[in-house]
Write an enzyme that holds these catalytic residues in place. Structure first.
Site, PDB file in Angstrom:
ATOM      1  N   SER A  81       0.808  -1.218   0.000  1.00  0.00           N
ATOM      2  CA  SER A  81       0.000   0.000   0.000  1.00  0.00           C
ATOM      3  C   SER A  81       0.843   1.271   0.000  1.00  0.00           C
ATOM      4  O   SER A  81       0.295   2.379   0.068  1.00  0.00           O
ATOM      5  CB  SER A  81      -0.901  -0.012   1.236  1.00  0.00           C
ATOM      6  OG  SER A  81      -0.129  -0.347   2.380  1.00  0.00           O
ATOM      7  N   GLY A 251      -7.256   5.749   5.359  1.00  0.00           N
ATOM      8  CA  GLY A 251      -8.595   5.274   5.025  1.00  0.00           C
ATOM      9  C   GLY A 251      -9.075   5.833   3.703  1.00  0.00           C
ATOM     10  O   GLY A 251      -8.264   6.209   2.853  1.00  0.00           O
TER      11      GLY A 251
END
Ligand code: SD4
Length: 338
Positions: A81, A251
């Site tokens: 990520s 998020g």
């Protein structure tokens, strides 16, 4: 692929303790002048904090600490990520977003940067060497190459495999970092479950009491080409105000951008809220906008004030953050609304 659960286990073996976070001020140990501290998002923050700490404990600058810290996950091919090994966009390109901010409101950002393993260092150079704050895409790459960065292939075999798997259905369901309530596993660990994505946001205060922050990510897995999230946007993914403290987010970036989340958290701290309360307040604002949607997405905030108090809050369970100072080296589980 390395999962957060695996990191957690590793962290625990490495003597980290996972406990529920609150607004914590570790007496005689953290924050304020001569008591440096570094905090960062997720379990992998622990390893990143260790690199930042090497600088902080030698009375180095918070800005240098956060850059060095987030470079650790940027270079780790097993973290899918951030940086090298990040999951690509729909078309197979790994595109990176990063920003950095110091104690004097200086800031720099790169968006949609490809083929450069350390976007955070390019963001810092944008801050220090140009009259601008943001460079994007080809322009950011051109600037990086002109400043000695090397072009590299950031798509690892694991990420390429995950992308090819995703192409079979091309179903786009960005559901980040929510613990799966039925299996008690995090979503990314559920076979065939939605792919996960975690950004590292890091905030440090040095021995002079100065605060800086950095944030870096490959963004949403299999995002639309050109999509940019909150992470490289000053005020959304990161904000530093040396009078007050700093905040960062992780998020679903779109929801953070809408409320200019990190700036909001800092302003709430300015008004007197403790870090955890300020983070909670920002999360509640996301719910207020769309209560139904908020139930199925994840957003987490993490903040530090000038007293060295820190705290985080998330929409959903599962958001963790790492803290290191002279007294502790831990991963905390943030409180959440749901
Ligand atoms: C984004 N906020 O691009 C990032 C992704 C992230 O945990 O933080 N994932 O929207």
């Amino acid at each position: 692929m390395t999962t957060r659960r695996k990191f957690l286990t590793t962290s625990m073996l490495g003597s980290a303790v996972v406990i529920t976070g609150g607004d914590l001020l570790v007496r005689n140990g953290s924050g304020t002048k001569n008591n440096p501290i570094v905090i960062s998002t997720w379990d992998f923050g622990k390893e990143a904090n260790a690199a930042a700490w090497e600088i902080l404990r030698n009375n180095g600058r918070a800005l240098d600490a956060v850059e060095a810290g987030v470079k650790i996950p940027e270079a780790d091919p097993n973290i899918n990520s951030i940086g090298y090994g990040g999951l690509p966009d729909r078309e197979g390109h790994v595109t990176l977003d990063a920003c950095i901010m110091d104690e004097k409101y200086n800031c720099g950002s790169v968006m949609c940067l490809e083929n450069i393993i350390h976007p955070i260092s390019v963001a810092r150079l944008v801050m220090e060497k140009t009259p601008h704050i943001v460079l994007v895409g080809d322009g950011a790459l051109q600037f990086a190459l002109a400043n000695g960065f090397q072009k590299e292939n950031l798509l690892t075999p694991q990420s390429a495999k995950a992308w090819k798997e995703w192409l079979k259905t091309s179903k786009y369901e960005p559901i980040p970092n929510i613990e799966n309530k039925t299996t008690d596993k995090k979503v990314e660990e559920v076979p065939g479950g939605p792919k996960n994505h975690d950004t590292i946001g890091m905030i440090a205060m040095d021995s002079n009491g100065n605060v800086s922050g950095a944030c870096t990510t490959s963004g949403l897995a299999f995002k639309m080409r050109g999509r940019v999230g909150d992470s490289p946007i000053i005020g959304a993914g990161l904000y530093v105000d040396n009078e007050v403290g700093a905040a960062t987010s992780t998020g679903l970036g779109e929801e953070v951008i809408r409320i200019v989340g990190s700036h909001l958290v800092v302003e709430l701290m300015r008004q007197g809220l403790k870090p955890e309360a300020a983070c909670r307040n920002a999360v509640e604002r996301i719910i207020k906008r769309n209560p139904l949607k908020a139930k199925s997405i994840q957003v987490g905030f993490l903040a530090l004030n000038k007293k060295g108090e820190y705290g985080g809050y998330a929409l959903q369970k599962g958001f963790t953050y790492a803290v290191k100072n002279g007294k502790e080296d831990r991963v905390y589980s943030a409180k959440s609304i749901y």
